[in-house]
Write an enzyme that holds these catalytic residues in place. Sequence first.
Site, PDB file in Angstrom:
ATOM      1  CG  ASP A  30      -2.076   0.967   1.078  1.00  0.00           C
ATOM      2  OD1 ASP A  30      -3.224   0.497   0.938  1.00  0.00           O
ATOM      3  OD2 ASP A  30      -1.830   2.197   1.084  1.00  0.00           O
ATOM      4  CB  ILE A  31       0.773   4.306  -2.097  1.00  0.00           C
ATOM      5  CG1 ILE A  31       1.845   5.234  -2.621  1.00  0.00           C
ATOM      6  CG2 ILE A  31      -0.512   5.059  -1.765  1.00  0.00           C
ATOM      7  CD1 ILE A  31       1.524   5.832  -3.995  1.00  0.00           C
ATOM      8  CG  ASN A  87     -12.218  -0.523   3.749  1.00  0.00           C
ATOM      9  OD1 ASN A  87     -12.584  -0.949   4.844  1.00  0.00           O
ATOM     10  ND2 ASN A  87     -11.057   0.099   3.588  1.00  0.00           N
ATOM     11  CD  GLN A  94     -14.648  -0.446  -2.813  1.00  0.00           C
ATOM     12  OE1 GLN A  94     -15.854  -0.616  -2.573  1.00  0.00           O
ATOM     13  NE2 GLN A  94     -14.002  -1.125  -3.736  1.00  0.00           N
ATOM     14  CG  HIS A 100      -8.679  -2.963  -2.474  1.00  0.00           C
ATOM     15  ND1 HIS A 100      -9.622  -2.274  -3.221  1.00  0.00           N
ATOM     16  CD2 HIS A 100      -8.503  -2.231  -1.350  1.00  0.00           C
ATOM     17  CE1 HIS A 100      -9.986  -1.174  -2.573  1.00  0.00           C
ATOM     18  NE2 HIS A 100      -9.328  -1.134  -1.416  1.00  0.00           N
ATOM     19  CG  HIS A 102      -6.920  -2.589   2.977  1.00  0.00           C
ATOM     20  ND1 HIS A 102      -6.090  -1.504   2.813  1.00  0.00           N
ATOM     21  CD2 HIS A 102      -8.102  -2.259   2.411  1.00  0.00           C
ATOM     22  CE1 HIS A 102      -6.756  -0.540   2.191  1.00  0.00           C
ATOM     23  NE2 HIS A 102      -7.967  -0.967   1.940  1.00  0.00           N
TER      24      HIS A 102
HETATM   25  P1  AMP Z   1      -9.761   1.604   0.130  1.00  0.00           P
HETATM   26  O1  AMP Z   1      -9.883   2.926   0.819  1.00  0.00           O
HETATM   27  O2  AMP Z   1     -10.188   0.425   0.948  1.00  0.00           O
HETATM   28  O3  AMP Z   1     -10.426   1.636  -1.227  1.00  0.00           O
HETATM   29  O4  AMP Z   1      -8.214   1.361  -0.080  1.00  0.00           O
HETATM   30  C1  AMP Z   1      -7.488   1.858  -1.151  1.00  0.00           C
HETATM   31  C2  AMP Z   1      -6.041   1.757  -0.778  1.00  0.00           C
HETATM   32  O5  AMP Z   1      -5.274   1.885  -1.944  1.00  0.00           O
HETATM   33  C3  AMP Z   1      -5.574   2.832   0.204  1.00  0.00           C
HETATM   34  O6  AMP Z   1      -5.045   2.210   1.376  1.00  0.00           O
HETATM   35  C4  AMP Z   1      -4.502   3.578  -0.580  1.00  0.00           C
HETATM   36  O7  AMP Z   1      -3.412   3.992   0.224  1.00  0.00           O
HETATM   37  C5  AMP Z   1      -4.095   2.554  -1.610  1.00  0.00           C
HETATM   38  N1  AMP Z   1      -3.561   3.100  -2.843  1.00  0.00           N
HETATM   39  C6  AMP Z   1      -4.112   4.081  -3.612  1.00  0.00           C
HETATM   40  N2  AMP Z   1      -3.322   4.306  -4.687  1.00  0.00           N
HETATM   41  C7  AMP Z   1      -2.286   3.451  -4.598  1.00  0.00           C
HETATM   42  C8  AMP Z   1      -1.133   3.208  -5.401  1.00  0.00           C
HETATM   43  N3  AMP Z   1      -0.904   3.888  -6.551  1.00  0.00           N
HETATM   44  N4  AMP Z   1      -0.250   2.261  -4.993  1.00  0.00           N
HETATM   45  C9  AMP Z   1      -0.466   1.574  -3.854  1.00  0.00           C
HETATM   46  N5  AMP Z   1      -1.538   1.749  -3.059  1.00  0.00           N
HETATM   47  C10 AMP Z   1      -2.431   2.679  -3.420  1.00  0.00           C
END
Ligand code: AMP
Length: 114
Positions: A30-31, A87, A94, A100, A102
């Site tokens: 995760d970023i 989520n 979400q 996805h 986590h």
């Molecule tokens: P959600 O809020 O459950 O939809 O989670 C989306 C997740 O994706 C968040 O934890 C973000 O930090 C992660 N995310 C968004 N863009 C990227 C990216 N380019 N690379 C890695 N993780 C990402």
Amino acid sequence: MDDCIFCKIIGGEIPSKKIYEDDEMYAFHDISPQAPVHFLVIPKKHIPNVMEASPEDSALLGRLFHKAQALLAEQGCAEKGGRFVVNCKSDGMQTVPHIHIHVLGGRMLGWPPG
Ligand code: AMP
Ligand code: ZN
């Protein structure tokens, strides 16, 4: 799907720190990590969220969870475990509409969620 950031990550258009890939799934860090270990496991098939998954997706989703637990163990969390979070839509907060898991570990996590 054209404007989906996770589909672009799978396709290599957006860079990611890959942990694992096979013909049906992709896992990457995760970023914005919320724990010492925080990665995402996603199917290559664009399924928007849990509530739009179909019965035909059941086996695929099961394999995602199984790979998630194996990868969490590889990251050193076999003994203490962690958390597997999916989520869903607006009340679930979400933000990326490509399903996805986590996977978080490496510290004691709070409960209940805020
Ligand atoms: P959600 O809020 O459950 O939809 O989670 C989306 C997740 O994706 C968040 O934890 C973000 O930090 C992660 N995310 C968004 N863009 C990227 C990216 N380019 N690379 C890695 N993780 C990402
Ligand atoms: Zn997608």
